[in-house]
Structures are given as C-alpha cells and as structure tokens.
Design an enzyme around this catalytic site. Structure first.
Site, mmCIF file in Angstrom:
data_model
loop_
_atom_site.group_PDB
_atom_site.id
_atom_site.type_symbol
_atom_site.label_atom_id
_atom_site.label_comp_id
_atom_site.label_asym_id
_atom_site.label_seq_id
_atom_site.Cartn_x
_atom_site.Cartn_y
_atom_site.Cartn_z
ATOM 1 N N GLY A 147 -2.014 -10.781 3.336
ATOM 2 C CA GLY A 147 -1.654 -10.744 1.916
ATOM 3 C C GLY A 147 -0.230 -11.192 1.696
ATOM 4 O O GLY A 147 0.041 -12.336 1.338
ATOM 5 N N SER A 148 0.726 -10.293 1.965
ATOM 6 C CA SER A 148 2.116 -10.549 1.582
ATOM 7 C C SER A 148 2.697 -11.820 2.203
ATOM 8 O O SER A 148 3.469 -12.527 1.551
ATOM 9 C CB SER A 148 2.996 -9.349 1.934
ATOM 10 O OG SER A 148 2.877 -9.064 3.300
ATOM 11 N N ARG A 206 1.357 -7.640 -5.700
ATOM 12 C CA ARG A 206 1.092 -6.249 -6.072
ATOM 13 C C ARG A 206 -0.138 -5.697 -5.362
ATOM 14 O O ARG A 206 -1.088 -6.425 -5.059
ATOM 15 C CB ARG A 206 0.897 -6.117 -7.583
ATOM 16 C CG ARG A 206 -0.346 -6.807 -8.116
ATOM 17 C CD ARG A 206 -0.506 -6.517 -9.600
ATOM 18 N NE ARG A 206 -1.723 -7.080 -10.155
ATOM 19 C CZ ARG A 206 -2.092 -6.940 -11.412
ATOM 20 N NH1 ARG A 206 -1.329 -6.266 -12.255
ATOM 21 N NH2 ARG A 206 -3.220 -7.459 -11.852
ATOM 22 N N CYS A 249 0.828 -1.216 0.000
ATOM 23 C CA CYS A 249 0.000 0.000 0.000
ATOM 24 C C CYS A 249 0.855 1.256 0.000
ATOM 25 O O CYS A 249 1.877 1.310 0.681
ATOM 26 C CB CYS A 249 -0.853 0.086 1.255
ATOM 27 S SG CYS A 249 -1.907 -1.303 1.495
ATOM 28 N N ALA A 281 -4.468 -1.417 -5.883
ATOM 29 C CA ALA A 281 -4.683 -0.042 -6.352
ATOM 30 C C ALA A 281 -3.432 0.477 -7.057
ATOM 31 O O ALA A 281 -3.273 1.683 -7.230
ATOM 32 C CB ALA A 281 -5.054 0.852 -5.180
ATOM 33 N N ASP A 324 -7.155 -6.111 8.676
ATOM 34 C CA ASP A 324 -6.665 -6.343 7.313
ATOM 35 C C ASP A 324 -5.424 -5.509 7.005
ATOM 36 O O ASP A 324 -5.495 -4.278 6.899
ATOM 37 C CB ASP A 324 -7.793 -5.985 6.326
ATOM 38 C CG ASP A 324 -7.339 -6.103 4.882
ATOM 39 O OD1 ASP A 324 -6.324 -6.790 4.626
ATOM 40 O OD2 ASP A 324 -7.995 -5.509 4.005
ATOM 41 N N GLY A 325 -4.301 -6.222 6.837
ATOM 42 C CA GLY A 325 -3.087 -5.558 6.356
ATOM 43 C C GLY A 325 -2.073 -5.271 7.444
ATOM 44 O O GLY A 325 -2.411 -5.087 8.620
ATOM 45 N N GLY A 326 -0.814 -5.267 7.012
ATOM 46 C CA GLY A 326 0.261 -4.874 7.926
ATOM 47 C C GLY A 326 0.851 -5.996 8.755
ATOM 48 O O GLY A 326 1.699 -5.750 9.608
HETATM 49 P P1 XMP Z 1 -0.484 -7.245 3.704
HETATM 50 O O1 XMP Z 1 0.306 -6.320 4.589
HETATM 51 O O2 XMP Z 1 -0.881 -8.498 4.410
HETATM 52 O O3 XMP Z 1 -1.802 -6.438 3.365
HETATM 53 O O4 XMP Z 1 0.232 -7.515 2.437
HETATM 54 C C1 XMP Z 1 -2.836 -6.938 2.560
HETATM 55 C C2 XMP Z 1 -3.915 -5.897 2.418
HETATM 56 O O5 XMP Z 1 -3.436 -4.738 1.755
HETATM 57 C C3 XMP Z 1 -4.530 -4.018 1.220
HETATM 58 N N1 XMP Z 1 -4.212 -3.604 -0.147
HETATM 59 C C4 XMP Z 1 -3.954 -2.338 -0.537
HETATM 60 N N2 XMP Z 1 -3.988 -1.176 0.144
HETATM 61 N N3 XMP Z 1 -3.320 -0.026 -1.795
HETATM 62 C C5 XMP Z 1 -3.687 -0.008 -0.503
HETATM 63 O O6 XMP Z 1 -3.704 1.065 0.116
HETATM 64 C C6 XMP Z 1 -3.282 -1.160 -2.559
HETATM 65 O O7 XMP Z 1 -2.931 -1.126 -3.740
HETATM 66 C C7 XMP Z 1 -3.617 -2.362 -1.899
HETATM 67 N N4 XMP Z 1 -3.703 -3.670 -2.310
HETATM 68 C C8 XMP Z 1 -4.065 -4.384 -1.232
HETATM 69 C C9 XMP Z 1 -5.712 -4.926 1.253
HETATM 70 O O8 XMP Z 1 -6.562 -4.486 2.293
HETATM 71 C C10 XMP Z 1 -5.078 -6.280 1.550
HETATM 72 O O9 XMP Z 1 -5.933 -7.196 2.158
#
Ligand code: XMP
Length: 468
Positions: A357-358, A382, A301, A385, A334-336
């Site tokens: 995700g990652s 990737r 992100c 967005a 979700d995320g981080g």
């Molecule tokens: P991790 O840290 O696990 O996060 O890789 C996965 C989450 O990242 C979000 N996501 C995005 N957020 N721009 C953003 O601001 C992006 O292009 C993007 N792609 C994914 C999403 O919530 C995912 O589950």
C-alpha cells in the site's frame, strides 16, 4: 496462565547469507498469486482508494504483477475500472466487427476507416463465416461498385477458440495473413486474433489471461454488497475477487466465499485477512484460492493499538504459509512493507506474493494528485478503516457496516515518488539480489533456503545507515 509465544516482525530478523552460485541477473521471480493465476513478479498493489484504481492496476499487470481495484466506489465505477484494464491490451477481440456479403465495397471501405480496422470477417444471415475482406483486397480492386462477395477471400484460414497466442502467431506468419477468425463448431464467429494486436502486446513480462488481456483483481465486501458487486465485476472480466474484510476468520467471510464460489465456480477468490493457521484452514476449506495474511501491520493501520489484536507480520506469514502449503494454496503477505528488504523477508517466510500500500501510494499511478507542503511533494494515503474512509463509504452507497466501529485506521500522507516503475524496479531488483545472497534461483527455492536470524536491538541499529 497460558504460555506466551514470541512473535516476530520484519525488523526482528535478518536473512542469513548462504553459499551461492546464483547471480541476481539469472534469478526468476515468477510466482503464483492464487490457485490458477500466475504472475511474473510477486508484487500486488493494495485494494485501497489511495493506491489502486485502473491506472495502477494497468501498470501493475504490465509490470508482471497484479493490482486489486478498491471498492470505495459505486459498483458501476469499480466494474468500469476493471473493464478498462481488460480492454487495454487485448490480443483476442471477443466481438469482432463483421460485414454482410451484399454490402458494396465502397461502403465496406468507409466502414473500415470509420471503425479503425483493416478488414472484416464476412458472415451470412446465420452469422457463419463465409469469407474475409481486407483493405488490401479493396486496394487492388478494379472497381468499388461491386459487392463484398465479389472481392472477398472465400477460403478463410481460421482456428478454434482456445488456440494459444504462439500457435495463432505461427499460423498468421506462415500464411502471411493479418487476421485469424476463431470459430465455433457451427462456423459462427467466436473471436478474432490480429497480428497487429499480438505485436502490440509484445510485453513478455506482462501478467495476462489466456486471451492475452492484462490481469486485474477487484475487491468486494461481505453481506448485501458482496453478490451484486461480484456479479458486475465478473461480467466486467475481473480475474479475481478479493474479499476485503478486516477480520477474515469470521462467519461473514466464510459465508461470502461460499456464496461467491457457488454462484461463480470458475472465478478466483482471495480470502482474508487472517493471521493464524486456523484462519487459513477455514478460508481454504470454504473455497478460497489464495489467502491474504496481515492483521494490523499496515502503515495506516491502528488495529493493534485500538484493539490490542494482531500477530507480528513475519510470524503470521510463517504460520499461515505453512498451513496453506498443505492445500497447495498461495499466501499473500499484506501490509507492513517498509522497504525492499521486507519483501525479501516476507517471501523468505513463505508468502508467494506481497501486497503493498504505502510504498506505492506516492506514485503517479495511484489516484489523486500530489500536493506541495513546505516545498515538499506528498500524496494522500489513508487506512480504509479510518473514520474518513468509513464516512465516505456510507455517503457513497449507504453501506454502514463499519459505522458503529471505532476506527482502526488513519488518514495521512506519503512522499511523492514519481513513476511507480522506479519503485517497482528497486523492489524487484533488490529481491533478486537477496536471492543471490541465499543462492536461490527461483522464489520457491528462496523460501526453502531462507533462514532467519533474530536481530538484537543493537543489531537493528547496526543495520541502519549512519550517514547524514
Ligand atoms: P502498507 O503497510 O503497505 O499496508 O501500507 C497496506 C495494507 O494495510 C491494510 N489496511 C488497513 N489495516 N486499518 C487496518 O488495520 C485500516 O484502516 C487499513 N487500511 C488498509 C490493508 O490490508 C492494506 O493492504
């Protein structure tokens, strides 16, 4: 000037250890994903095109979690992926093969071989069950030149649709039968449960629906795309629709939730993403069964640097979970997530599940193959967005909802890690150990007992290994 409140990221804190009588082995990591969906582990794979297609979704559900299929494909492709996951392990056959009583036994036998089944319910012209014929009936027949009517068992043991797998298994074993037809009130066939399928789906930890099929979620967008995608996914058997909008606290999202709720009163809906209590409140009031929390913490992100908007993820989870709790609705962090410690912190902060995700993108179960570079193996990852992903989506279905926007994500790569099982085993095992440190046997208890201590910069440095 307004007072500025401090926000915490995962790395800003540590969980305080507490007196414990709990061994990690005895902990229970079952949780709620949404209002009516329960999981056996609190892990969800992200709806991203480098993370979750049917293979990852299948793996996640088998492991006790759930995968959310991404929407960067045609409606038909996404629906087909959901359908595939639902079909893989099905203890209830919804539309079983049947046979007519006038068919000759020889033909019935050939048909069994052709279809790969060991028997058929026998039905009359009104589709009512009047008997059952199996391979063993045929095996002991003196002649195959008789009709099915002459060989079939007429006193069929049946059950009503809605019977639990445990009850069905009991009936099958007590009566020493292989197949249990499920009946409607008018004695027409509503489904079939076979002992073979029950035994095949013995994986007790798998996350399944009431029919014994693996759970699967799927993403939809907003506006024009939402309804046709939702219709196809519900038809394919998806258990939950995840509304995939960067800024979930918006008119577009609220209208989408209301539209889907009206059209499909029984489908589970996940709203998001949000990072504030008002966002959570409004999505739940619109009809969301779970809320996804996270604005900008993801590995790919760039939202926070591009727009200056976001909330450090730990604080966002604490604030949002507190609000969601008032409505008994679970929060998905979700995320981080960079390591297993972050999963424990997210759950300690009040999330019921964690979307990843990652950390999962580099595994065998994510889409695509690994690539070698300077002797090291990588897989592509990737942001959805990112410019590349937005252009792909436009090429795919002409959806230009993001075409005017500055990209908020980046393309990149992650190390190839092999089987996802290993990654998940480490995450869940480490979470159990965290629960042991805090003295919590269950996840809700862990969230109640977890206390965070702010870490100084030196504290953070001290936490990291100093070995080469
Ligand atoms: P991790 O840290 O696990 O996060 O890789 C996965 C989450 O990242 C979000 N996501 C995005 N957020 N721009 C953003 O601001 C992006 O292009 C993007 N792609 C994914 C999403 O919530 C995912 O589950």
């Amino acid at each position: 000037m307004q007072a500025i409140k401090k926000g915490y990221a995962f790395d800003d804190v540590l969980i305080r250890p507490r007196y414990s009588e709990i061994s990690p082995r005895d902990t229970v990591v079952a949780t709620r994903f949404s209002r009516n969906i329960k999981l056996n582990i609190p892990i969800v794979s992200a709806n991203m095109d480098t993370v979750t297609e049917w293979k990852m979704a299948h793996f996640m559900a088998q492991a006790g979690g759930i995968g959310i299929i991404h929407r960067w494909c045609s409606i038909e492709e996404e629906a087909e992926m959901a359908r595939k996951v639902k079909r893989i392990e099905s203890a209830i056959i919804d539309v079983p093969y049947t046979i007519n009583a006038n068919v000759m036994t020889k033909d019935a036998s050939d048909l069994m071989s052709k279809r790969g089944v060991s028997g058929f319910p026998v039905v009359d012209e009104k589709k009512r069950v009047i008997g059952i014929i199996t391979k063993s009936d045929i095996q002991f027949a003196k002649s195959l030149s008789v009709s099915v009517k002459g060989l079939m068992t007429e006193k069929v043991i049946t059950a009503k649709r809605g019977i639990s797998m445990e009850e069905a298994k009991k009936i099958l074993i007590e009566n020493r039968i292989e197949k249990l037809p499920l009946m409607n009130e008018d004695r027409t066939l509503s489904g079939l449960i076979t002992l073979k399928d029950i035994n095949r789906s013995k994986n007790e930890n798998a996350a399944k629906d009431i029919k014994g099929r693996l759970l699967v979620g799927a993403a939809i967008g907003s506006k024009d795309e939402a309804l046709p995608r939702a219709e196809a996914l519900v038809e394919a058997g998806a258990d939950v629709l995840v509304i995939d909008i960067a800024h979930g606290h918006s008119k577009a999202e609220i209208e989408t939730i209301k539209l889907i709720r009206k059209k499909f009163p029984d489908i589970e809906i996940v709203g998001g993403n949000v990072a504030t209590r008002e966002g959570v409140r409004d999505l739940i009031r619109a009809g969301a069964d779970a809320v996804k929390v996270g604005i900008g913490p993801g590995a790919a992100c760039t939202t926070r640097t591009v727009t200056g908007v976001g909330v450090p993820q730990l604080s966002a989870i604490i604030e949002c979970s507190k609000e969601a709790k008032k409505y008994h609705i679970p929060v998905i962090a979700d995320g981080g997530i960079k390591n297993s410690g972050d999963v424990a912190k997210a759950i300690g902060a009040g999330a019921s599940t964690v979307m990843i995700g990652s950390l999962l993108a580099g595994t065998d179960e994510s889409p695509g193959e690994y690539e070698l570079e300077d002797g090291k193996a990588y897989k592509r990852y990737r942001g959805m967005a990112s410019r590349e992903a937005t252009e792909d989506k436009m090429r795919l279905d002409g959806n230009d909802e993001n075409s005017y926007r500055v990209p908020e994500g980046k393309p990149g790569k992650v190390f190839y890690k092999g089987a996802a099982n290993k990654v998940l085993w480490e995450i869940v095992g480490a979470l159990r150990q965290s629960m042991g440190y805090v003295g919590a046997k269950t996840l809700p208890n862990f969230a109640r007992k977890a206390q965070f201590k702010e870490s100084s910069a030196a504290g953070l440095k001290e936490s990291q290994t100093r070995l080469e």
